[in-house]
Design a protein around this motif. Structure first.
Motif, PDB file in Angstrom:
ATOM      1  N   ILE A   1     -56.009 -33.324  -2.842  1.00 23.61           N
ATOM      2  CA  ILE A   1     -55.328 -33.445  -1.556  1.00 23.61           C
ATOM      3  C   ILE A   1     -53.856 -33.755  -1.779  1.00 23.61           C
ATOM      4  O   ILE A   1     -53.513 -34.639  -2.564  1.00 23.61           O
ATOM      5  N   LEU A   2     -52.990 -33.021  -1.103  1.00 28.38           N
ATOM      6  CA  LEU A   2     -51.555 -33.272  -1.136  1.00 28.38           C
ATOM      7  C   LEU A   2     -51.094 -33.682   0.250  1.00 28.38           C
ATOM      8  O   LEU A   2     -51.291 -32.948   1.215  1.00 28.38           O
ATOM      9  N   PHE A   3     -50.522 -34.879   0.362  1.00 23.54           N
ATOM     10  CA  PHE A   3     -49.988 -35.368   1.630  1.00 23.54           C
ATOM     11  C   PHE A   3     -48.477 -35.168   1.656  1.00 23.54           C
ATOM     12  O   PHE A   3     -47.791 -35.492   0.693  1.00 23.54           O
ATOM     13  N   LEU A   4     -47.963 -34.676   2.774  1.00 24.49           N
ATOM     14  CA  LEU A   4     -46.517 -34.502   2.955  1.00 24.49           C
ATOM     15  C   LEU A   4     -46.067 -35.406   4.092  1.00 24.49           C
ATOM     16  O   LEU A   4     -45.908 -34.971   5.230  1.00 24.49           O
ATOM     17  N   ASP A   5     -45.873 -36.668   3.799  1.00 25.30           N
ATOM     18  CA  ASP A   5     -45.490 -37.635   4.826  1.00 25.30           C
ATOM     19  C   ASP A   5     -43.984 -37.599   5.060  1.00 25.30           C
ATOM     20  O   ASP A   5     -43.192 -37.834   4.150  1.00 25.30           O
TER      21      ASP A   5
ATOM     22  N   THR B   1     -63.455 -34.870   6.948  1.00 24.71           N
ATOM     23  CA  THR B   1     -64.386 -35.594   6.080  1.00 24.71           C
ATOM     24  C   THR B   1     -65.690 -34.834   5.876  1.00 24.71           C
ATOM     25  O   THR B   1     -66.189 -34.711   4.751  1.00 24.71           O
ATOM     26  N   ASP B   2     -66.258 -34.306   6.950  1.00 24.50           N
ATOM     27  CA  ASP B   2     -67.521 -33.566   6.842  1.00 24.50           C
ATOM     28  C   ASP B   2     -67.345 -32.302   6.004  1.00 24.50           C
ATOM     29  O   ASP B   2     -68.258 -31.907   5.264  1.00 24.50           O
ATOM     30  N   GLN B   3     -66.180 -31.674   6.119  1.00 19.46           N
ATOM     31  CA  GLN B   3     -65.928 -30.464   5.335  1.00 19.46           C
ATOM     32  C   GLN B   3     -65.819 -30.790   3.847  1.00 19.46           C
ATOM     33  O   GLN B   3     -66.266 -30.012   2.993  1.00 19.46           O
ATOM     34  N   PHE B   4     -65.248 -31.956   3.528  1.00 18.45           N
ATOM     35  CA  PHE B   4     -65.176 -32.373   2.134  1.00 18.45           C
ATOM     36  C   PHE B   4     -66.583 -32.596   1.568  1.00 18.45           C
ATOM     37  O   PHE B   4     -66.850 -32.302   0.397  1.00 18.45           O
TER      38      PHE B   4
ATOM     39  N   HIS C   1     -56.007 -35.735   7.216  1.00 16.16           N
ATOM     40  CA  HIS C   1     -57.228 -35.301   6.547  1.00 16.16           C
ATOM     41  C   HIS C   1     -58.497 -35.889   7.158  1.00 16.16           C
ATOM     42  O   HIS C   1     -59.601 -35.420   6.873  1.00 16.16           O
ATOM     43  N   GLU C   2     -58.358 -36.910   7.991  1.00 14.99           N
ATOM     44  CA  GLU C   2     -59.530 -37.636   8.491  1.00 14.99           C
ATOM     45  C   GLU C   2     -60.543 -36.760   9.227  1.00 14.99           C
ATOM     46  O   GLU C   2     -61.750 -36.923   9.041  1.00 14.99           O
TER      47      GLU C   2
ATOM     48  N   VAL D   1     -59.937 -26.259  -5.392  1.00 13.68           N
ATOM     49  CA  VAL D   1     -58.964 -25.901  -4.364  1.00 13.68           C
ATOM     50  C   VAL D   1     -58.052 -27.083  -4.054  1.00 13.68           C
ATOM     51  O   VAL D   1     -58.374 -28.230  -4.357  1.00 13.68           O
ATOM     52  N   LEU D   2     -56.927 -26.770  -3.451  1.00 18.22           N
ATOM     53  CA  LEU D   2     -55.952 -27.790  -3.057  1.00 18.22           C
ATOM     54  C   LEU D   2     -55.777 -27.777  -1.549  1.00 18.22           C
ATOM     55  O   LEU D   2     -55.499 -26.729  -0.955  1.00 18.22           O
ATOM     56  N   PHE D   3     -55.963 -28.938  -0.913  1.00 21.95           N
ATOM     57  CA  PHE D   3     -55.684 -29.106   0.513  1.00 21.95           C
ATOM     58  C   PHE D   3     -54.285 -29.685   0.678  1.00 21.95           C
ATOM     59  O   PHE D   3     -53.945 -30.689   0.039  1.00 21.95           O
ATOM     60  N   VAL D   4     -53.473 -29.084   1.535  1.00 21.92           N
ATOM     61  CA  VAL D   4     -52.123 -29.568   1.802  1.00 21.92           C
ATOM     62  C   VAL D   4     -52.065 -30.043   3.252  1.00 21.92           C
ATOM     63  O   VAL D   4     -52.197 -29.240   4.182  1.00 21.92           O
ATOM     64  N   PHE D   5     -51.896 -31.358   3.446  1.00 24.79           N
ATOM     65  CA  PHE D   5     -51.866 -31.942   4.787  1.00 24.79           C
ATOM     66  C   PHE D   5     -50.459 -32.414   5.140  1.00 24.79           C
ATOM     67  O   PHE D   5     -49.674 -32.794   4.262  1.00 24.79           O
ATOM     68  N   CYS D   6     -50.175 -32.418   6.449  1.00 20.01           N
ATOM     69  CA  CYS D   6     -48.850 -32.820   6.926  1.00 20.01           C
ATOM     70  C   CYS D   6     -48.549 -34.283   6.632  1.00 20.01           C
ATOM     71  O   CYS D   6     -47.419 -34.642   6.320  1.00 20.01           O
ATOM     72  N   ASP D   7     -49.558 -35.149   6.767  1.00 17.62           N
ATOM     73  CA  ASP D   7     -49.351 -36.566   6.491  1.00 17.62           C
ATOM     74  C   ASP D   7     -50.670 -37.189   6.046  1.00 17.62           C
ATOM     75  O   ASP D   7     -51.706 -36.526   6.020  1.00 17.62           O
ATOM     76  N   SER D   8     -50.619 -38.467   5.711  1.00 18.59           N
ATOM     77  CA  SER D   8     -51.768 -39.128   5.101  1.00 18.59           C
ATOM     78  C   SER D   8     -52.876 -39.485   6.078  1.00 18.59           C
ATOM     79  O   SER D   8     -53.860 -40.116   5.695  1.00 18.59           O
TER      80      SER D   8
END
Length: 271
Positions: free
Chosen positions: A54-58, A39-42, A35-36, A25-32
């Motif tokens: 993980i894709l960061f969109l900073d 961590t437990d879900q990862f 995602h913190e 799967v791919l996680f798309v986050f708003c910024d770097s």
């Protein structure tokens, strides 16, 4: 020396591919930094043998496609952006599902109206076209993290909140699933539950087949405990189910355990 390095690289690639048994799967986050809290879900996904990138969109400019493209740097790693890698619309082809913990009013409107123009909208459009599952956080304010910091506000005005809710309903009609952020990993595991169960090695050795018992109670010997398995049992002695250490219990199974007042215990390995 070159040969040994190449062999090591090839072996690492093979190992990585072999571990991607149950899903990717791919996680798309708003910024770097977004995602913190996950961590437990990862860790849950890793324990279930589900690979994730993980894709960061900073920044605002990063969320606009323009000439920028995105590329995965490997399983469990970060996705980098450059002008030579595949376009955002191609990303879902490499994944079984897309996870977007937070979506804003702008992107929700684009998706609901069938528009593109941002990385999130492109990815969702592509995933829907390819019939991949999409999970989006349901408990989000609908305003970008950057906008919240800039405007010093945490929620949309009432008229915008109503509009955002309407967009979410339209996205749901298109096939997008909305779940609480804290439950995203569990929902991903549910998506792959049958595959996890099929690929899971037997946790405890036994010469007998079928139902097993441990200390006069039922013994579950597979990797993923599902609600379907519990419902299929006509009788559970002592209301106790023994499982191997590391067994995953699906969210629906947890609810059913509470409903039936059943207890889960860890079975010790035979010496």
């Amino acid at each position: 020396m070159v040969e040994s390095v190449v062999r090591e690289v090839v072996q690492s690639i093979k190992t990585e591919k072999e571990t991607r048994k149950n899903g990717n799967v791919l996680f798309v986050f708003c910024d770097s930094s977004a995602h913190e809290p996950f961590t437990d879900q990862f860790i849950k996904l890793k324990n279930a043998n589900i690979a994730y990138d993980i894709l960061f969109l900073d920044g605002e400019t990063s969320s606009w496609l323009g000439m920028q493209r995105v590329e995965s740097s490997g399983s469990g790693r970060i996705i980098a952006a450059d002008e030579y890698s595949p376009a955002a619309i191609e990303l879902p082809k490499e994944y079984d599902g897309i996870i977007i913990p937070e979506i804003d009013l702008d992107n929700a409107a684009r998706v609901a109206m069938g528009l593109k123009g941002t990385i999130k909208a492109e990815i969702i459009f592509s995933a829907l076209m390819l019939q991949k599952f999409i999970l989006i956080g349901a408990d989000v304010p609908g305003i970008k993290r950057a906008d919240r910091r800039c405007l010093k506000t945490l929620s949309l005005p009432a008229p915008y909140q109503k509009r955002f809710k309407n967009y979410a309903e339209q996205m749901n009609e298109l096939g997008v699933q909305f779940e609480l952020q804290k439950d995203l990993a569990d929902k991903v595991i549910e998506q792959f539950s049958q595959k996890i169960e099929a690929n899971a090695p037997e946790s405890l050795e036994s010469a007998n087949e079928g139902l097993q018992f441990y200390e006069d109670s039922l013994l579950f010997r597979k990797r993923l405990l599902t609600a379907e398995w519990i419902q299929a049992q006509s009788h559970i002695p002592n209301n106790v189910i023994y499982v191997a250490k590391g067994t995953i219990v699906s969210p629906l199974a947890k609810d059913l355990l509470k409903e039936k007042k059943l207890t889960i215990k860890i079975a010790k390995r035979d010496e």
